[in-house]
Design a protein around this motif. Structure first.
Motif, PDB file in Angstrom:
ATOM      1  N   ASP A   1     -88.764  49.695 -50.310  1.00 14.53           N
ATOM      2  CA  ASP A   1     -87.574  50.550 -50.338  1.00 14.53           C
ATOM      3  C   ASP A   1     -87.635  51.539 -49.166  1.00 14.53           C
ATOM      4  O   ASP A   1     -88.686  52.102 -48.869  1.00 14.53           O
ATOM      5  CB  ASP A   1     -87.501  51.317 -51.663  1.00 14.53           C
ATOM      6  CG  ASP A   1     -86.114  51.913 -51.902  1.00 14.53           C
ATOM      7  OD1 ASP A   1     -85.428  51.453 -52.819  1.00 14.53           O
ATOM      8  OD2 ASP A   1     -85.726  52.839 -51.152  1.00 14.53           O
TER       9      ASP A   1
ATOM     10  N   HIS B   1     -93.050  51.292 -54.087  1.00 14.54           N
ATOM     11  CA  HIS B   1     -91.632  51.149 -54.409  1.00 14.54           C
ATOM     12  C   HIS B   1     -91.099  49.933 -53.631  1.00 14.54           C
ATOM     13  O   HIS B   1     -90.793  50.008 -52.444  1.00 14.54           O
ATOM     14  CB  HIS B   1     -90.846  52.405 -54.026  1.00 14.54           C
ATOM     15  CG  HIS B   1     -89.437  52.403 -54.538  1.00 14.54           C
ATOM     16  ND1 HIS B   1     -88.625  53.518 -54.518  1.00 14.54           N
ATOM     17  CD2 HIS B   1     -88.679  51.413 -55.099  1.00 14.54           C
ATOM     18  CE1 HIS B   1     -87.443  53.216 -55.031  1.00 14.54           C
ATOM     19  NE2 HIS B   1     -87.448  51.939 -55.378  1.00 14.54           N
TER      20      HIS B   1
ATOM     21  N   LEU C   1     -88.463  46.530 -53.612  1.00 14.76           N
ATOM     22  CA  LEU C   1     -87.225  45.938 -54.123  1.00 14.76           C
ATOM     23  C   LEU C   1     -87.366  44.421 -54.082  1.00 14.76           C
ATOM     24  O   LEU C   1     -87.840  43.865 -53.084  1.00 14.76           O
ATOM     25  CB  LEU C   1     -86.036  46.362 -53.255  1.00 14.76           C
ATOM     26  CG  LEU C   1     -85.806  47.871 -53.139  1.00 14.76           C
ATOM     27  CD1 LEU C   1     -84.753  48.168 -52.075  1.00 14.76           C
ATOM     28  CD2 LEU C   1     -85.387  48.460 -54.480  1.00 14.76           C
TER      29      LEU C   1
ATOM     30  N   HIS D   1     -81.031  43.749 -57.404  1.00 15.13           N
ATOM     31  CA  HIS D   1     -82.395  44.090 -57.015  1.00 15.13           C
ATOM     32  C   HIS D   1     -83.075  44.711 -58.211  1.00 15.13           C
ATOM     33  O   HIS D   1     -82.454  45.447 -58.973  1.00 15.13           O
ATOM     34  CB  HIS D   1     -82.433  45.058 -55.826  1.00 15.13           C
ATOM     35  CG  HIS D   1     -81.517  46.229 -55.956  1.00 15.13           C
ATOM     36  ND1 HIS D   1     -80.159  46.127 -55.799  1.00 15.13           N
ATOM     37  CD2 HIS D   1     -81.758  47.531 -56.263  1.00 15.13           C
ATOM     38  CE1 HIS D   1     -79.601  47.306 -55.977  1.00 15.13           C
ATOM     39  NE2 HIS D   1     -80.556  48.182 -56.274  1.00 15.13           N
TER      40      HIS D   1
ATOM     41  N   HIS E   1     -86.238  47.298 -58.898  1.00 17.47           N
ATOM     42  CA  HIS E   1     -87.190  48.215 -58.276  1.00 17.47           C
ATOM     43  C   HIS E   1     -88.525  48.019 -58.995  1.00 17.47           C
ATOM     44  O   HIS E   1     -88.574  48.061 -60.238  1.00 17.47           O
ATOM     45  CB  HIS E   1     -86.769  49.670 -58.481  1.00 17.47           C
ATOM     46  CG  HIS E   1     -85.435  50.040 -57.928  1.00 17.47           C
ATOM     47  ND1 HIS E   1     -85.279  50.832 -56.816  1.00 17.47           N
ATOM     48  CD2 HIS E   1     -84.172  49.753 -58.348  1.00 17.47           C
ATOM     49  CE1 HIS E   1     -83.995  51.027 -56.571  1.00 17.47           C
ATOM     50  NE2 HIS E   1     -83.291  50.382 -57.496  1.00 17.47           N
TER      51      HIS E   1
ATOM     52  N   LEU F   1     -91.906  50.024 -59.304  1.00 17.00           N
ATOM     53  CA  LEU F   1     -92.428  51.357 -58.981  1.00 17.00           C
ATOM     54  C   LEU F   1     -93.814  51.528 -59.586  1.00 17.00           C
ATOM     55  O   LEU F   1     -94.058  51.116 -60.721  1.00 17.00           O
ATOM     56  CB  LEU F   1     -91.504  52.433 -59.573  1.00 17.00           C
ATOM     57  CG  LEU F   1     -90.099  52.452 -58.989  1.00 17.00           C
ATOM     58  CD1 LEU F   1     -89.089  52.868 -60.036  1.00 17.00           C
ATOM     59  CD2 LEU F   1     -90.036  53.382 -57.794  1.00 17.00           C
TER      60      LEU F   1
END
Ligand code: 5GP
Length: 122
Positions: free
Chosen positions: A35, A43, A45, A106, A108, A110
């Motif tokens: 990201d 992070h 995507l 998408h 994410h 994390l």
């Protein structure tokens, strides 16, 4: 409702190679990249290469091969990033209420720090 895909969204441009990305993993049907504004030490995507707007659009209309590839790629990325031990979070925002900024599916991924409760009160 029927989803309409906008081929001028920024992730479509990334897929066409029109703007650069920091690729984490690429397979036949899936691309994962960092990201641009990371909100945690990890992070990433993950996007399908096909023209799907949201997760439910993808889960409804994508081929079995695309869905399998996408799901297995998430697992492979978690392994590559080493998040299984400490834990991680997957988020997929959809539409107006979900505050989706880019209208190409998408998720994410994390991790790398404690992420707090799932939702903040607004
Ligand atoms: P959304 O709010 O749609 O779930 O998240 C979109 C994400 O895409 C945001 O976290 C944002 O930082 C990221 N993003 C937006 N434009 C770009 C870009 O050009 N490159 C990359 N790598 N990420 C982007």
């Amino acid at each position: 409702m029927a989803y309409t895909y906008d081929p001028e969204n920024i992730f479509a441009k990334i897929l066409r190679g029109e703007i650069p990305n920091r690729t984490v993993m690429e397979t036949e049907h899936t691309l994962a990249f960092e990201d641009i504004y990371p909100q945690a030490p990890i992070h990433v995507l993950v996007i399908p290469k096909g023209p799907y707007v949201t997760y439910d659009h993808f889960a409804s209309d994508a081929s079995d091969a695309e869905i399998l590839d996408y799901t297995r790629t998430v697992a492979a990325i978690c392994k590559k990033l080493g998040v299984e031990g400490d834990g991680w979070r997957m988020i997929s925002n959809a539409g107006q209420n979900g505050v989706q900024e880019v209208p190409h599916l998408h998720v994410h991924i994390l991790g790398g720090r404690g992420l707090g409760r799932m939702l903040a009160k607004v």
